[in-house]
Design an enzyme around this catalytic site. Structure first.
Site, PDB file in Angstrom:
ATOM      1  CB  SER B 133      -0.963  -0.061   1.190  1.00  0.00           C
ATOM      2  OG  SER B 133      -1.983   0.883   1.059  1.00  0.00           O
ATOM      3  CG  HIS B 175      -5.629  -0.417  -1.673  1.00  0.00           C
ATOM      4  ND1 HIS B 175      -5.921  -1.436  -0.788  1.00  0.00           N
ATOM      5  CD2 HIS B 175      -4.701   0.364  -1.069  1.00  0.00           C
ATOM      6  CE1 HIS B 175      -5.197  -1.261   0.329  1.00  0.00           C
ATOM      7  NE2 HIS B 175      -4.454  -0.180   0.175  1.00  0.00           N
ATOM      8  CD  GLU B 202      -7.854  -4.161  -1.630  1.00  0.00           C
ATOM      9  OE1 GLU B 202      -8.567  -5.127  -1.309  1.00  0.00           O
ATOM     10  OE2 GLU B 202      -8.132  -2.971  -1.354  1.00  0.00           O
TER      11      GLU B 202
END
Lengths: 291, 291
Positions: B133, B175, B202
């Site tokens: 992330s 994401h 993800e």
């Protein structure tokens, strides 16, 4: 045979076009149909709530100054072959297909006298054909019939059916950005690499002038995906698997985009990468080539 | 200088990697770090809940059999220059950067002794660097710092900042499919056409082996957008406007994809359209070229 506005237009709308405020997309449809003095006919055969659909568009076109408005009630293939229905098309300037389910629409009109007259209106009399949502999807020869929009493309997730073929070589998807449908359009071109995908946003239309060019109008954009130069493992991927796709060409055409085949348009010459798409969708084809 | 696993790997994770069940992505990170006998250090400086992050990864790496686990507490630039922190890196086989906010991470470590040692670990000792992330976004030289993901691209909707530069010529988003971020990645390449965009889903990682090749692991896919051949009106578009983008190249690389620069990999030779991306991200660069 009264109406002839030249080349014939398709107004392919991604659904949820404004019907109560500025009505910019519907207004353009009326203009391309020859203006408010012409007759507009509404086909609600895609919808399960046909009378409700008619009420909405009857009001919207009335607000746009169209005096002659007709609802073609087609609930069966018999209706789509009835003389009373066909006669309504004869003096129409614009023919508008509502949303609903494109499979229902095609089940009722595909291959009927209505289908043939719809093509004649577009191809011979230059009538403007509009369609929104299901009515947009149904315009292509290969029609996106069913398909879920997963987060990534998925082999087998979409199924095509036979659409009207008013435009060829392209598969139309609608509610495109709003419902995040790029993955399913990539699945379409991965499975059918000779077709280009055209994803149309809500309150947005791809306007095609036959033999002339294209324009994007409304609020959003038209996304074109072209898999013809793609490398892919689609053939060997398992059902449900995300395929590998290398070198898909993507074009994003926002509202205001205009390209004309002959000479530079407002946006200059057609880029080489788009020329084939524009040639394909503006092609002069007749009904018998379609079927 | 104890660890040297050869070329050095980056494991660039799109967030939400599994930490409690199969842990496939983290397991691969441990393997590329030299196996469970090596030391793993966790950098939680991107996170506002650093201790909570550490607890999660401490448990996950313990479950994967890693005995030597260290949490580098970096809450300030002073921390990132402290000898106690730097000593922890010296014998690490893997360095893992958690999620949070990539701007917070860079504010604390960018240009510090820690930053320099992180590069030395990767470039000189072949240490495996993982990031998820925010920790993934921070790995590129030009880092996606802020940007909302609208339904269509939008001029001015994204801002880049200076990232770690472990990989160059590419902007990383995470994401990716789950948060529908293609539009913002298209905005990035429209504004910065010499950068390629890499969007990572993800529980999915782009694994880069320096000088060797790439691999996609985990549950989803990596989407690459390449605007270098694009025609666009970005320069003249107004702020907030959706730009016109013609001829963007898009590549979708699902889990299992492997490409090696030298000779055919499992998926055969690198397609011409991907070769430059792979050359770029696997390039041998040293710290001083970066800054």
């Amino acid at each position: 045979m009264e109406t002839n506005h030249g080349h014939g237009h398709l107004v392919i709308i991604g659904g949820h076009e404004d019907r109560t405020h500025d009505k910019a997309v519907l207004q353009r449809f009326v203009e391309l149909a020859g203006g408010p003095e012409k007759k507009i006919v509404v086909i609600s055969a895609a919808s399960g709530v046909a009378e409700k659909m008619w009420a909405i568009y009857d009001q919207a076109f009335a607000d746009l100054g169209v005096a002659r408005r007709a609802h073609l009630r087609i609930e069966s293939r018999e209706d789509a072959n009835a003389d009373t229905v066909l006669r309504e098309l004869a003096d129409a300037g614009g023919i508008f297909m509502t949303g609903g389910d494109q499979k229902r629409l095609m089940a009722n009109i595909g291959g009927t006298a209505f289908d043939r007259e719809l093509h004649a209106a577009y191809l011979k009399r230059g009538v403007c054909i509009g369609g929104t949502s299901a009515g947009a999807s149904a315009m292509s020869g290969h029609m996106l019939a069913t398909g879920h929009a997963g987060t990534t493309p998925e082999k087998g997730a979409v199924n095509l059916g036979a659409g009207l073929g008013l435009v060829r070589g392209v598969v139309i998807d609608q509610h495109f950005s709003e419902r995040h449908r790029l993955s399913r359009l990539l699945t379409v071109v991965a499975q059918n690499p000779y077709l280009q995908g055209a994803g149309i946003d809500e309150d947005t239309a791809l306007v095609i002038e036959r033999g002339v060019g294209i324009e994007v109008i409304g609020q959003g954009a038209v996304t074109i995906v072209d898999g013809r130069t793609m490398h892919s493992n689609m053939a060997s991927a398992a059902s449900g698997e995300c395929p590998r796709l290398v070198d898909v060409r993507l074009h994003l055409l926002p509202t205001g985009t205009r390209y004309a085949l002959s000479g530079p348009g407002e946006d200059g010459d057609v880029p080489a990468a788009l020329r084939d798409f524009i040639n394909t969708v503006t092609k002069r084809i007749d009904y018998h080539e379609n079927h």
